[in-house]
Enzyme design. Structure first.
Site, PDB file in Angstrom:
ATOM      1  N   ASP A  33       0.816  -1.207   0.000  1.00  0.00           N
ATOM      2  CA  ASP A  33       0.000   0.000   0.000  1.00  0.00           C
ATOM      3  C   ASP A  33       0.858   1.270   0.000  1.00  0.00           C
ATOM      4  OD1 ASP A  33       1.013  -0.432   2.477  1.00  0.00           O
ATOM      5  OD2 ASP A  33      -0.866  -0.114   3.567  1.00  0.00           O
ATOM      6  N   HIS A 241      24.100   2.933 -17.651  1.00  0.00           N
ATOM      7  CA  HIS A 241      23.072   3.297 -16.682  1.00  0.00           C
ATOM      8  C   HIS A 241      23.230   2.484 -15.397  1.00  0.00           C
ATOM      9  CE1 HIS A 241      20.362   5.144 -20.030  1.00  0.00           C
ATOM     10  NE2 HIS A 241      21.346   5.934 -19.678  1.00  0.00           N
ATOM     11  N   ASP A 258      27.125  10.634 -12.560  1.00  0.00           N
ATOM     12  CA  ASP A 258      26.143  11.293 -13.422  1.00  0.00           C
ATOM     13  C   ASP A 258      24.953  11.583 -12.530  1.00  0.00           C
ATOM     14  OD1 ASP A 258      24.330  12.087 -15.375  1.00  0.00           O
ATOM     15  OD2 ASP A 258      24.887  10.497 -16.786  1.00  0.00           O
ATOM     16  N   ASP A 269      21.655  17.965 -15.618  1.00  0.00           N
ATOM     17  CA  ASP A 269      22.158  16.630 -15.978  1.00  0.00           C
ATOM     18  C   ASP A 269      23.661  16.746 -16.192  1.00  0.00           C
ATOM     19  OD1 ASP A 269      22.688  14.133 -16.966  1.00  0.00           O
ATOM     20  OD2 ASP A 269      21.569  14.378 -18.828  1.00  0.00           O
ATOM     21  N   HIS A 348      27.673   5.882 -27.060  1.00  0.00           N
ATOM     22  CA  HIS A 348      26.430   6.663 -27.133  1.00  0.00           C
ATOM     23  C   HIS A 348      26.611   7.972 -27.899  1.00  0.00           C
ATOM     24  CE1 HIS A 348      28.091   9.337 -24.049  1.00  0.00           C
ATOM     25  NE2 HIS A 348      28.472   8.250 -23.415  1.00  0.00           N
ATOM     26  N   HIS A 352      21.552  15.468 -25.651  1.00  0.00           N
ATOM     27  CA  HIS A 352      20.096  15.400 -25.782  1.00  0.00           C
ATOM     28  C   HIS A 352      19.503  16.688 -25.232  1.00  0.00           C
ATOM     29  CE1 HIS A 352      20.114  14.615 -21.440  1.00  0.00           C
ATOM     30  NE2 HIS A 352      21.098  13.778 -21.666  1.00  0.00           N
ATOM     31  N   HIS A 359      15.683  13.899 -20.464  1.00  0.00           N
ATOM     32  CA  HIS A 359      15.731  13.738 -21.925  1.00  0.00           C
ATOM     33  C   HIS A 359      14.494  14.466 -22.420  1.00  0.00           C
ATOM     34  CE1 HIS A 359      18.171   9.815 -21.187  1.00  0.00           C
ATOM     35  NE2 HIS A 359      18.916  10.898 -21.106  1.00  0.00           N
ATOM     36  N   GLU A 382      28.022  15.589 -23.835  1.00  0.00           N
ATOM     37  CA  GLU A 382      28.527  14.556 -22.930  1.00  0.00           C
ATOM     38  C   GLU A 382      29.283  13.444 -23.633  1.00  0.00           C
ATOM     39  OE1 GLU A 382      25.390  12.074 -21.217  1.00  0.00           O
ATOM     40  OE2 GLU A 382      23.876  13.302 -22.202  1.00  0.00           O
ATOM     41  N   TYR A 386      34.865   4.459 -22.928  1.00  0.00           N
ATOM     42  CA  TYR A 386      34.645   3.358 -21.993  1.00  0.00           C
ATOM     43  C   TYR A 386      35.470   2.152 -22.414  1.00  0.00           C
ATOM     44  CZ  TYR A 386      30.677   6.496 -21.491  1.00  0.00           C
ATOM     45  OH  TYR A 386      29.904   7.617 -21.338  1.00  0.00           O
ATOM     46  N   ARG A 404      33.259  10.012 -18.654  1.00  0.00           N
ATOM     47  CA  ARG A 404      32.251  10.829 -19.324  1.00  0.00           C
ATOM     48  C   ARG A 404      32.264  12.179 -18.639  1.00  0.00           C
ATOM     49  NH1 ARG A 404      28.212   7.733 -19.145  1.00  0.00           N
ATOM     50  NH2 ARG A 404      26.900   8.487 -17.433  1.00  0.00           N
ATOM     51  N   GLU A 406      29.956  15.817 -18.753  1.00  0.00           N
ATOM     52  CA  GLU A 406      28.678  16.296 -19.298  1.00  0.00           C
ATOM     53  C   GLU A 406      28.326  17.663 -18.730  1.00  0.00           C
ATOM     54  OE1 GLU A 406      25.305  13.856 -18.162  1.00  0.00           O
ATOM     55  OE2 GLU A 406      24.080  14.696 -19.773  1.00  0.00           O
TER      56      GLU A 406
HETATM   57 MG    MG Z   1      23.656  12.540 -17.591  1.00  0.00          MG
HETATM   58 ZN    ZN Z   2      22.671  13.327 -20.208  1.00  0.00          ZN
END
Ligand code: MG
Ligand code: ZN
Length: 442
Positions: A33, A241, A258, A269, A348, A352, A359, A382, A386, A404, A406
């Site tokens: 619940d 991710h 990130d 971001d 990638h 974005h 996004h 970004e 890798y 990375r 960004e």
């Molecule tokens: Mg990011």
């Molecule tokens: Zn991003």
């Protein structure tokens, strides 16, 4: 700001002879619940700024044909002392018009019955479909009952259209207020990233950094995280991710974070990568500097008139050339770009749209190909590299390195403005923010 958004949207709707319904969303069950913390749908935030579940804003550019007829009607939950005692305060019907600037407020229970009446005569209904089957069903029912009335001399809407080309196009262009909100989000994100850099040390767990970041966001009074934080040490950084955030960090590794604060539902971001020890090793330094060079070259391409693909292609060229120079891939730049040998390390795209959604809405291409940047658009930049720890094709010294970086870039009339500028990014600055910690810790 929200009434400005409504007015602009109403103008777009009028041009198309369309009416629109924008939903806030409902509570979602987490377990048994317990619900997830409610976060209103971004379209709904854009036109109301209101944060209650079970609401819908109906926008009617012609009203019902008379001057006084309402053009914006908010359907929302009625006040209920018992429910409010258990689950929190509600704005209620009476207070909504003044608090939110809508023309009329009605109980949410009346929405579907009222719609048949309100939508008569419009050519198109603009509403999100494909997200909620029960809601889609009801929308179709409204449409068919409208069609059953046409013999009475009325006109039924011919279609239900997704908000992609209307509301989402508006959301793509940020006004000064929205830019300020994202800049504010970034000022908190700065504190969070710098605190994490200072805290990282051999033997500490990723979750400690995660906690520091979430705590910074919440203490600031923001609306939380823009998306699930990624705190990835060592090889975990090669999982784009990664979300476990529960491993012990060691000297010799880097941490890729990130994480972005959300302020009044507007996202930041930001990614930063830094050494656990506070000092880059030589291989880490080489990869880091390459990604940073790609990023700086890429940011230069974010300006009015430049097609959306260019900043990505620029980053790709810099990364590919760097990988050749480091001996990680071989061939001339043209050969490597052609055979895409670099692609398993870059994985990638380079950015974005950013706004109420991390996004954000807004298309990237039209029929003519990639769209050109225009003032008011915000994109992330970004680039990343890798190298997984089990990659036998590369020198062992590169294995387990993930970088990375960004930032959030606003397109201005004469170029761009970096909304996350102050967050440490050069090798010198990153090492200095990390070192501040070492001193504090000892
Ligand atoms: Mg990011
Ligand atoms: Zn991003």
């Amino acid at each position: 700001m929200y009434s400005e958004h409504r007015e602009t949207f109403l103008e777009v709707l009028a041009e198309r002879d369309a009416a629109s319904i924008v939903f806030s969303g409902t509570h979602q069950t987490r377990n048994n619940d317990c619900d997830y913390r409610f976060r209103p749908d971004s379209d709904f935030v854009y036109v109301t700024g209101f944060n209650e579940p079970e609401c819908a804003l109906v926008l009617l550019p012609h009203g019902k044909g008379t001057e006084e007829s309402p053009r914006t009607i908010l359907f929302l939950r009625e006040r209920d002392p018992l429910m409010e005692t258990w689950n929190g305060r509600r704005l209620g019907i009476d207070r909504a018009p003044e608090a939110l600037g809508v023309d009329l407020a009605l109980p949410i229970g009346d929405l579907w019955d009222c719609l048949t009446d309100l939508l008569i005569g419009y050519s198109t209904i603009i509403a999100p479909t494909g997200l909620d089957e029960a809601r889609d069903r009801k929308l179709l029912d409204v449409l068919s009952s409208l069609r059953n009335k046409v013999r009475g001399g009325t006109r039924a809407p011919a279609s239900i259209e997704h908000p992609r080309d209307t509301l989402h196009e508006l959301r793509l262009y940020k006004n000064q207020n929205e830019v300020d909100l994202i800049a504010k989000a970034n000022s908190i994100t700065l504190q969070a990233h710098h605190a994490a850099m200072a805290l990282a040390a051999d033997g500490r767990n990723e979750c400690e950094l995660d906690g520091e970041i979430v705590g910074t966001f919440i203490k600031s009074g923001g609306t939380g995280e823009s998306y699930n934080n990624i705190v990835a040490s060592g090889n975990n950084g090669t999982i784009l991710h990664y979300g476990e955030n529960n491993q012990v960090m060691h000297d010799g590794q880097m941490v890729l974070i990130d994480a972005g604060c959300e302020w009044k539902y507007y996202a930041s971001d930001v990614t930063r990568t830094f050494p656990v020890s506070g000092k880059f090793t030589e291989p880490q330094r080489a990869i880091y500097q390459l990604v940073l060079d790609a990023m700086m070259a890429s940011i230069d391409e974010v300006r009015p008139g430049v097609p959306f693909n260019v900043f990505h292609d620029t980053a790709t060229r810099v990364l590919a050339q760097g990988l050749i120079d480091l001996g990680i891939v071989s061939g001339t730049l043209e050969e490597v770009l052609e055979n895409r040998d670099f692609a398993k390390y870059t994985i990638h795209k380079t950015g974005h749209w950013l706004g109420l959604d991390v996004h954000d809405m807004g298309s990237y291409a039209g029929n003519e190909g990639p769209r050109a940047f225009e003032p008011g658009m915000i994109t992330t930049v970004e680039p990343g590299l890798y190298f997984t720890e089990d990659d036998v094709d590369i020198d062992p010294k590169w294995r387990g390195i993930a970088v990375r970086i960004e930032d959030n870039i606003l397109v201005t009339t004469d170029g761009n403005r970096n909304l996350s500028e102050g967050i440490a990014k050069t090798i010198e600055d990153v090492e200095s923010v990390c070192a501040g910690h070492t001193a504090a810790c000892v």
